[in-house]
Design a protein around this motif. Structure first.
Motif, PDB file in Angstrom:
ATOM      1  N   ILE A  53       0.837  -1.514  -0.115  1.00  0.00           N
ATOM      2  CA  ILE A  53      -0.248  -0.030   0.226  1.00  0.00           C
ATOM      3  C   ILE A  53       0.924   1.010   0.032  1.00  0.00           C
ATOM      4  O   ILE A  53       1.269   1.694   1.037  1.00  0.00           O
ATOM      5  N   ILE A  54       1.305   1.790  -1.412  1.00  0.00           N
ATOM      6  CA  ILE A  54       1.375   3.503  -0.854  1.00  0.00           C
ATOM      7  C   ILE A  54       0.380   3.891  -0.572  1.00  0.00           C
ATOM      8  O   ILE A  54      -0.421   4.628  -1.049  1.00  0.00           O
ATOM      9  N   CYS A  55       1.034   4.791   0.259  1.00  0.00           N
ATOM     10  CA  CYS A  55      -0.205   5.131   1.235  1.00  0.00           C
ATOM     11  C   CYS A  55       0.005   6.995   1.372  1.00  0.00           C
ATOM     12  O   CYS A  55       0.544   7.417   2.150  1.00  0.00           O
ATOM     13  N   GLY A  56      -1.286   7.635   0.494  1.00  0.00           N
ATOM     14  CA  GLY A  56      -0.594   8.957   0.303  1.00  0.00           C
ATOM     15  C   GLY A  56      -1.606   9.546   1.531  1.00  0.00           C
ATOM     16  O   GLY A  56      -2.177   9.062   2.710  1.00  0.00           O
ATOM     17  N   ARG A  57      -2.283  10.853   2.230  1.00  0.00           N
ATOM     18  CA  ARG A  57      -2.963  10.968   3.538  1.00  0.00           C
ATOM     19  C   ARG A  57      -4.294  10.695   3.455  1.00  0.00           C
ATOM     20  O   ARG A  57      -5.331  10.948   4.498  1.00  0.00           O
ATOM     21  N   THR A  58      -4.828  10.720   1.787  1.00  0.00           N
ATOM     22  CA  THR A  58      -6.222  11.195   1.677  1.00  0.00           C
ATOM     23  C   THR A  58      -6.499   8.588   1.721  1.00  0.00           C
ATOM     24  O   THR A  58      -8.246   8.794   1.653  1.00  0.00           O
ATOM     25  N   TYR A  59      -5.720   8.573   1.854  1.00  0.00           N
ATOM     26  CA  TYR A  59      -6.131   6.637   1.822  1.00  0.00           C
ATOM     27  C   TYR A  59      -6.747   6.359   2.277  1.00  0.00           C
ATOM     28  O   TYR A  59      -7.798   5.674   1.526  1.00  0.00           O
ATOM     29  N   LEU A  60      -6.506   6.033   4.075  1.00  0.00           N
ATOM     30  CA  LEU A  60      -7.023   5.511   4.781  1.00  0.00           C
ATOM     31  C   LEU A  60      -8.724   6.267   5.205  1.00  0.00           C
ATOM     32  O   LEU A  60      -9.814   5.696   5.091  1.00  0.00           O
ATOM     33  N   HIS A  61      -9.311   7.504   3.847  1.00  0.00           N
ATOM     34  CA  HIS A  61     -10.681   7.718   3.873  1.00  0.00           C
ATOM     35  C   HIS A  61     -10.977   8.062   3.092  1.00  0.00           C
ATOM     36  O   HIS A  61     -12.448   8.041   3.027  1.00  0.00           O
ATOM     37  N   ARG A  62     -10.250   7.143   1.787  1.00  0.00           N
ATOM     38  CA  ARG A  62     -11.632   6.099   0.393  1.00  0.00           C
ATOM     39  C   ARG A  62     -12.135   4.693   0.767  1.00  0.00           C
ATOM     40  O   ARG A  62     -11.321   3.825   1.678  1.00  0.00           O
ATOM     41  N   LEU A  63     -13.181   4.930   1.008  1.00  0.00           N
ATOM     42  CA  LEU A  63     -14.122   3.206   0.940  1.00  0.00           C
ATOM     43  C   LEU A  63     -13.643   2.292   0.113  1.00  0.00           C
ATOM     44  O   LEU A  63     -13.054   0.467   0.331  1.00  0.00           O
ATOM     45  N   TRP A  64     -13.241   2.640  -1.236  1.00  0.00           N
ATOM     46  CA  TRP A  64     -12.412   1.509  -2.077  1.00  0.00           C
ATOM     47  C   TRP A  64     -11.148   1.016  -1.114  1.00  0.00           C
ATOM     48  O   TRP A  64     -10.435  -0.384  -1.387  1.00  0.00           O
ATOM     49  N   CYS A  65     -10.529   1.841  -1.331  1.00  0.00           N
ATOM     50  CA  CYS A  65      -9.153   1.383  -0.113  1.00  0.00           C
ATOM     51  C   CYS A  65      -9.348   0.450   0.385  1.00  0.00           C
ATOM     52  O   CYS A  65      -9.126  -0.453   0.913  1.00  0.00           O
ATOM     53  N   LEU A  66     -10.200   1.091   1.899  1.00  0.00           N
ATOM     54  CA  LEU A  66     -10.078  -0.013   3.021  1.00  0.00           C
ATOM     55  C   LEU A  66     -11.117  -2.046   2.242  1.00  0.00           C
ATOM     56  O   LEU A  66     -10.595  -2.431   3.567  1.00  0.00           O
ATOM     57  N   VAL A  67     -12.147  -1.259   1.812  1.00  0.00           N
ATOM     58  CA  VAL A  67     -12.448  -2.197   1.277  1.00  0.00           C
ATOM     59  C   VAL A  67     -11.219  -3.395   0.489  1.00  0.00           C
ATOM     60  O   VAL A  67     -11.813  -4.813   1.429  1.00  0.00           O
ATOM     61  N   GLU A  68     -10.240  -3.686  -0.021  1.00  0.00           N
ATOM     62  CA  GLU A  68      -9.048  -4.115  -0.598  1.00  0.00           C
ATOM     63  C   GLU A  68      -8.342  -4.800   0.342  1.00  0.00           C
ATOM     64  O   GLU A  68      -8.083  -5.811   0.771  1.00  0.00           O
ATOM     65  N   ILE A  69      -8.211  -3.931   1.751  1.00  0.00           N
ATOM     66  CA  ILE A  69      -7.619  -4.456   2.687  1.00  0.00           C
ATOM     67  C   ILE A  69      -8.681  -4.945   3.280  1.00  0.00           C
ATOM     68  O   ILE A  69      -7.876  -6.739   3.653  1.00  0.00           O
TER      69      ILE A  69
END
Length: 98
Positions: A53-69
Motif C-alpha cells: 500500500i503506497i499510502c497518501g494522506r487520503t488513502y484511509l479515507h477512501r472506502l475503496w481502499c479500505l475494501v481492498e484491505i
C-alpha cells in the motif's frame, strides 16, 4: 514512483535479485466501472502473497481502499503480509500510518 522503486530494490535484495511480480489495481480494474469489477476483487487478491500500500494522506479515507484491505485479510492473509509505504506531496501534511 520513487517509493515504488525503493520497495522494488528492497524486494530484490531480499529475494536474490528476483524482480517482483505486481498487480496494480489502478491499471487492472476499470476505473470507469469499478462496481462491476468488485466481483473479481477476491480472485485478484487471493493470488497475492503480499499487499503493498503506497499510502497518501487520503488513502484511509477512501472506502475503496479500505475494501481492498478488508478483502485481502478475509481471503486468509495476515497483517504481516501488508506493507505500508507512506508518501506525502510537499503541500500535504505527513500521513499517519496505522
Amino acid at each position: 514512483w520513487e517509493v515504488m522503486q525503493e520497495w522494488r530494490a528492497a524486494f530484490k535484495l531480499a529475494h536474490g535479485g528476483r524482480e517482483p511480480k505486481v498487480w496494480i489495481d489502478k491499471f487492472c480494474i476499470d476505473q470507469t466501472d469499478i462496481e462491476s469489477n468488485l466481483m473479481c476483487l477476491p480472485v485478484f487478491l487471493a493470488a497475492c502473497n503480499k499487499l503493498l500500500i503506497i499510502c497518501g494522506r487520503t488513502y484511509l479515507h477512501r472506502l475503496w481502499c479500505l475494501v481492498e484491505i478488508f478483502v485481502f485479510l478475509e481471503m486468509g492473509a495476515t497483517t504481516d503480509q501488508i506493507d505500508f509505504m507512506p508518501i506525502d506531496s510537499p503541500v500535504d501534511p505527513p500521513s499517519p500510518v496505522l
